[in-house]
Write an enzyme that holds these catalytic residues in place. Structure first.
Site, short mmCIF file in Angstrom:
data_model
loop_
_atom_site.label_atom_id
_atom_site.label_comp_id
_atom_site.label_asym_id
_atom_site.label_seq_id
_atom_site.Cartn_x
_atom_site.Cartn_y
_atom_site.Cartn_z
N CYS A 167 0.84 -1.20 0.00
CA CYS A 167 0.00 0.00 0.00
C CYS A 167 0.88 1.25 0.00
CB CYS A 167 -0.92 0.02 1.21
SG CYS A 167 -1.94 1.52 1.29
N CYS A 225 -1.99 7.47 5.04
CA CYS A 225 -3.10 6.74 5.66
C CYS A 225 -2.52 5.58 6.44
CB CYS A 225 -4.08 6.22 4.61
SG CYS A 225 -5.39 5.18 5.31
N CYS A 273 -4.76 0.82 8.35
CA CYS A 273 -4.39 -0.59 8.46
C CYS A 273 -3.14 -0.70 9.34
CB CYS A 273 -4.16 -1.20 7.09
SG CYS A 273 -5.62 -1.20 6.03
N CYS A 333 -7.17 2.75 -3.03
CA CYS A 333 -6.95 1.95 -1.82
C CYS A 333 -7.04 0.46 -2.16
CB CYS A 333 -7.99 2.30 -0.76
SG CYS A 333 -7.98 1.20 0.68
N GLN A 362 -22.39 -6.21 6.40
CA GLN A 362 -20.97 -6.52 6.55
C GLN A 362 -20.18 -6.06 5.33
OE1 GLN A 362 -19.59 -7.41 9.20
NE2 GLN A 362 -20.91 -8.75 10.42
N PHE A 384 -31.46 -8.70 17.41
CA PHE A 384 -30.51 -7.83 16.70
C PHE A 384 -30.29 -8.37 15.29
CE2 PHE A 384 -29.23 -8.48 21.15
CZ PHE A 384 -29.36 -7.21 21.68
N GLU A 435 -35.30 -6.37 15.18
CA GLU A 435 -34.27 -5.37 14.87
C GLU A 435 -34.88 -3.99 15.02
OE1 GLU A 435 -31.32 -3.10 14.01
OE2 GLU A 435 -30.89 -5.24 13.96
N ASN A 489 -26.75 -11.18 18.01
CA ASN A 489 -25.65 -10.54 17.28
C ASN A 489 -25.67 -9.06 17.65
OD1 ASN A 489 -23.63 -9.95 15.41
ND2 ASN A 489 -25.09 -9.66 13.74
N CYS A 547 -18.83 -8.69 17.52
CA CYS A 547 -17.75 -7.91 16.92
C CYS A 547 -16.84 -7.33 18.00
CB CYS A 547 -18.32 -6.78 16.05
SG CYS A 547 -19.37 -5.63 16.94
#
Length: 383
Positions: A3, A11, A14, A89, A214, A243, A270, A315, A342
């Site tokens: 990158c 940037c 990452c 990117c 996602q 959820f 939800e 979730n 997550c």
């Protein structure tokens, strides 16, 4: 992954880019193990991590717009407080760079002056571009300060669609506040089509503006497919998907369970009406019966139910399910829990509160390579 933006430090999103990928996975797995180290793992099966491609895996770009209307800069405001162009990117599909070049021309033609934060002037704040991996169609959203430029945008839209034939959904989102807010409440569709269809493991899922989806479709497909495989042979007659978002987990599980027992019933909950619309559309396209989706707060729904499901899928957002819902599930005593997270830290805390349950399977999903973030799925059974 090579990158140039990271090499020049324009940037550094990452942050683990210099860490070999195998070491990234090891560090994430170690972190996950630490979060559940005090829990009973005597019957727990660790499934090897689900790996991601290391570049080109994102289906969505969120670009801050800077510069001038003649020379717009699409990317980020970096840590030096400078605009950085990220149209090439390497996380994005390769064709995004060419699409962004076309969009820069459109910005000029439609007079979409980039919003200047210091002067509080201008119109265009963000460009959001999403690709369906299933059919390569695109959703394009312009986040604007006002509706002033809509006539010019509509005038130039036909030319834009000619240059980008896969453009299926185009919207203008109106965000008038002088604040670091990504989007406003008002969404104006500039195309007849309003949803983007994605397909995971044969299950159609629909992406709408302002709805969560996602951003790593290959790993998301693996996540939903793993959930489906874990529950397909369980003795489940009723399941709740709390959820539920656009219905990914619930629909995958219901489809597999109904293949064996047609009268299996799914209830999905939800808080986002947009996501519920997408979930209901997916259920209809799948031809699933005994499925209902409701736009409610998941925790409040659960706490006010009398009937008992055999399987509850959770979730939650990063904050986890919290003690009230965990205690309710302890008392409700469904035979199986499927927990997707997550945030392994809050998941670990929630699992400590779920004292009536024992972990049986767990797997890490590398949804966000080159960062410390990951997703995790665990199946629990009633003790």
């Amino acid at each position: 992954m090579n990158c140039p933006h990271y090499q020049t430090q324009t940037c550094i999103s990452c942050r683990w880019l210099e860490t070999p990928y195998a070491d990234q996975l090891t560090q994430k797995q170690t972190h996950l193990q630490q979060q559940i180290s005090i829990l009973d793992q005597s019957r727990l099966e660790w499934i090897p991590p689900f790996q991601s491609a290391q570049s080109g895996f994102r289906n969505k770009a969120k670009m801050v717009v800077n510069g001038t209307v003649e020379r717009p800069i699409l990317g980020i405001i970096n840590e030096r407080n400078q605009p950085a162009d990220l149209t090439d990117c390497p996380l994005y599909p390769a064709r995004f760079a060419e699409i962004f070049s076309v969009l820069k021309d459109f910005i000029g033609r439609a007079g979409l002056v980039p919003y200047n934060i210091a002067k509080q002037k201008g119109e265009l704040k963000y460009i959001l571009l999403t690709e369906s991996r299933a059919n390569q169609t695109l959703m394009l959203r312009f986040v604007l300060r006002s509706e002033t430029k809509l006539p010019l945008m509509r005038r130039e839209l036909a030319g834009l669609s000619t240059k980008i034939p896969d453009l299926a959904v185009v919207t203008a989102n109106i965000q008038p506040q002088h604040a670091a807010i990504l989007e406003g409440q008002k969404e104006i569709f500039l195309t007849e089509q309003q949803v983007l269809e994605e397909r995971f493991n044969g299950i159609p899922l629909f992406i709408r503006p302002q709805g969560f989806f996602q951003t790593n479709p290959a790993v998301a497909e693996g996540l939903y497919g793993t959930a489906q495989n874990w529950v397909k042979n369980l003795p489940v007659q009723r399941l709740w998907d709390l959820f539920c978002g656009v219905g990914g987990f619930g629909l995958h599980c219901a489809a597999a369970l109904q293949a064996n027992t047609p009268d299996v019933a799914l209830t999905g909950i939800e808080i986002s009406p947009s996501a519920i619309y997408s979930a209901a559309l997916s259920a209809e396209k799948c031809g699933l019966k005994n499925v209902s989706f409701q736009s409610l707060d998941a925790a409040n729904f659960a706490l006010n139910q009398d009937d008992k499901p055999d399987l509850v899928i959770v979730n939650p957002p990063r904050r986890g399910i919290g003690k009230p819902l965990a205690e309710f599930l302890n008392n409700l005593r469904p035979q199986f829990l499927l927990y997707s997270s997550c945030n392994a830290v809050t998941m670990g805390s929630d699992l400590q509160s779920l004292t009536h349950y024992q972990m049986r399977k767990i797997r890490l999903f590398d949804m966000f390579p080159h960062t410390a973030h990951y997703e995790v799925l665990t199946l629990l059974t009633l003790k």
